[in-house]
Design an enzyme around this catalytic site. Structure first.
Site, PDB file in Angstrom:
ATOM      1  N   ASP A 195       0.789  -1.233   0.000  1.00  0.00           N
ATOM      2  CA  ASP A 195       0.000   0.000   0.000  1.00  0.00           C
ATOM      3  C   ASP A 195       0.821   1.282   0.000  1.00  0.00           C
ATOM      4  O   ASP A 195       0.528   2.213   0.760  1.00  0.00           O
ATOM      5  CB  ASP A 195      -0.942   0.012   1.206  1.00  0.00           C
ATOM      6  N   CYS A 210      -4.496  -5.110  -3.687  1.00  0.00           N
ATOM      7  CA  CYS A 210      -3.531  -6.187  -3.453  1.00  0.00           C
ATOM      8  C   CYS A 210      -3.839  -7.501  -4.179  1.00  0.00           C
ATOM      9  O   CYS A 210      -2.979  -8.023  -4.895  1.00  0.00           O
ATOM     10  CB  CYS A 210      -3.380  -6.427  -1.954  1.00  0.00           C
TER      11      CYS A 210
END
Length: 597
Positions: free
Chosen positions: A35, A73
């Site tokens: 992230d 992700c």
């Protein structure tokens, strides 16, 4: 006796041969972090405190235009593990968990079978299901040090989770970046919440920096630095809103730095030099072929990516592609292409905003404050755009507009660029067999039967024409009604009779999208009420497939947010059920609470 001695001799010879082969092959280590984009000192970010990564970059090659292909992700990591674009596998939606096609092997399998010791510590999060992921060990304790033979070459992955989106909003025991100095992008409102979250984001990057150096120190202490190629990468854009989950460059652009020791300079690209920078377009779909090339393993023909390290490199690609499907409980479908300067985004649901209400994302203070300011009408045009319906086409000039705030898609001066990128995207979708034109509930049917969508739909493939042609098959009908959700009022009015009929369509996802259209636009109260009840019926779970029930629930929420009173039956929908898989456990309750409060 002679037979036993012969077998022992063969075993000894094989062992020596393996060791001799291993001496010629590099160890390969990936160090990744969740992230975050290229918000590091070595990328020119003066607010960042990342001395170890900066020092590493000063002795390595830094890629300035690296892309994660997906802005979240699971799809991004699916791209990595497969060497393919997940839309071609029906694995592009968040945590879609589809069977892997029979021809595909996760790339660590090739490494393991070639004699590498393969470890992963420890995040997987693949959207593909398979019996063999190729890891000798994938766990929190997996490590190249665990290999039984110290001469065996290794491929090891270390994933740092301390930069995850959730860490932006948790307790920060040692803040050291001054919020007053935090760089605020123009699309974010300048509020105390925004400044605090950005500062904490950078604090987490400093923790990553320390973790990174710890992993390098382990290699150095073992005397393996000269024998090990190290690649650092971040797994998609920042965990701040309009980074993660956004299909533009702020969601896709990642850090990627590669170090090739002197011993293996023959595997480095021609522009490699310590402290060098490369503008080559590289992306996650290239990581698998690159790693196999470094190990001297033939790259499978079915791969979509190209090696950017190793022998016999292909010419640099002219374009880099991205994609976005369903994010948690919210449907969406976007595709991206960039030539390194211009970014083109194709949004297939133009009635939806990039900033759909996602419960998990709303837990970040910046997000919830930003959304509230939008509802209160206190934002400027640039700050409001994230929460407004995104146009079908967006075009941004990164050279003059790095934050992607000025859409040039309708600018006459940029029509040639728009057409070029639009055509390149369409060609890419055909070339890679993009299955995103098939609604997810239809993709789920073979998935639930244990069949790969890529193989089930192998003979049913017209990604763009199926969205446009006025055929009567389920896919065409679905997109006809989905497109009408953003159409002009006269077009909707003309199509309403057909949409009313389609609320009873045999294909459930067609009935759902048609019912949403009728619920939002029908003037007859009884017809609207019937459409709403149809949506309630499809929103029930476990009576219906989970993703279908979510899409019906989202349609009810759209009606609710439009000021339409929902029937009492909508408020009685059961939120939880024991059969909901863990990856989706929060999706349904958080969605239903939006209109059951």
């Amino acid at each position: 006796m002679m037979l036993r001695m012969k077998r022992l001799l063969l075993l000894v010879l094989a062992t020596f041969a393996c060791r001799a082969f291993a001496d010629d092959r590099p160890n390969i280590v990936w160090i990744s972090a969740e992230d975050h984009g290229p918000h590091l000192g070595c990328y020119g970010d003066s607010y960042a405190t990342t001395p170890h990564l900066d020092a590493f970059a000063a002795n390595s090659l830094l890629y300035t235009k690296a892309s994660s292909n997906a802005p979240v992700c699971a799809p991004a990591r699916t791209t990595i593990i497969s060497g393919m674009y997940p839309p071609s596998l029906g694995a592009h939606n968040m945590r879609s968990r589809v069977p892997s096609p029979s021809y595909l092997k996760f790339f660590p399998v090739y490494l393991r079978d070639a004699g590498y010791y393969t470890t992963n510590q420890s995040k997987e999060d693949y959207n593909l299901e398979t019996d063999d992921k190729g890891w000798h060990e994938s766990s929190r304790t997996a490590h190249w040090k665990n290999r039984p033979d110290p001469q065996q070459p290794f491929f090891a992955v270390f994933n740092f989770t301390g930069t995850h989106e959730s860490q932006i909003r948790n307790d920060n025991e040692s803040p050291h970046h001054d919020p007053a100095l935090a760089p605020i992008p123009p699309y974010h409102p300048d509020t105390p919440e925004t400044r605090k979250d950005w500062a904490q984001y950078y604090d987490r990057l400093s923790k990553l920096d320390a973790y990174f150096q710890k992993r390098l120190d382990e290699i150095e202490a073992a005397g393996l630095a000269d024998d090990t190629i190290v690649i650092f990468w971040s797994d998609h854009g920042s965990g701040m809103p309009r980074g993660k989950r956004y299909p533009g460059w702020s969601g896709l652009n990642v850090a990627m730095i590669a170090h090739v020791p002197e011993k293996y300079q023959h595997l480095a690209p021609s522009d490699y030099m310590p402290g060098g920078k490369s503008d080559r377009l590289v992306s996650f779909v290239d990581l698998a072929p690159t790693t196999l090339a470094l190990a001297g393993i033939k790259i499978p023909d079915y791969y979509h990516g190209q090696a950017f390290l190793g022998p016999n490199l292909s010419p640099a690609p002219r374009y880099s592609f991205g994609f976005k499907g369903r994010m948690d409980e919210r449907i969406d479908e976007c595709r991206t292409v960039t030539d390194g300067r211009y970014v083109y985004i194709r949004n297939y649901y133009p009635h939806l905003p990039h900033g759909q209400y996602l419960w998990y994302q709303q837990q970040t203070p910046t997000t919830s404050k930003w959304y509230q300011l939008f509802k209160d009408g206190k934002l400027n045009a640039v700050q409001s755009a994230f929460w407004q319906a995104h146009p079908a086409e967006e075009l941004f000039d990164l050279a003059n507009d790095p934050h992607e705030t000025v859409n040039l898609a309708k600018d006459p001066a940029h029509q040639e660029t728009l057409t070029k990128l639009r055509d390149e995207l369409a060609a890419h979708q055909n070339r890679t067999r993009d299955l995103s034109f098939i609604p997810e509930p239809m993709l789920r049917k073979p998935t639930l039967a244990g069949v790969s969508p890529a193989e089930f739909f192998s003979n049913y493939f017209e990604p763009n024409s199926n969205r446009l042609e006025l055929g009567n098959d389920s896919v065409s009908k679905y997109w006809r009604f989905a497109n009408l959700l953003s159409a002009a009022p006269e077009a909707v009015k003309a199509a309403l009779p057909e949409a009313i009929d389609a609320t009873n369509d045999d294909e459930a996802c067609v009935a759902v999208v048609a019912s949403e259209l009728v619920a939002l636009h029908a003037r007859d109260a009884e017809i609207r009420a019937q459409a709403l009840e149809t949506l309630v019926a499809y929103a029930r779970y476990p009576e219906n497939e989970l993703i279908l029930s979510l899409q019906a629930g989202v349609a009810l929420d759209h009606a609710h947010q439009a000021g339409i009173e929902l029937p009492e039956s909508a408020k009685q929908l059961v939120a939880d059920h024991e059969s909901i898989p863990g990856w989706a456990k929060s999706y349904r309750p958080r969605l239903l609470e939006r209109f059951q409060e």
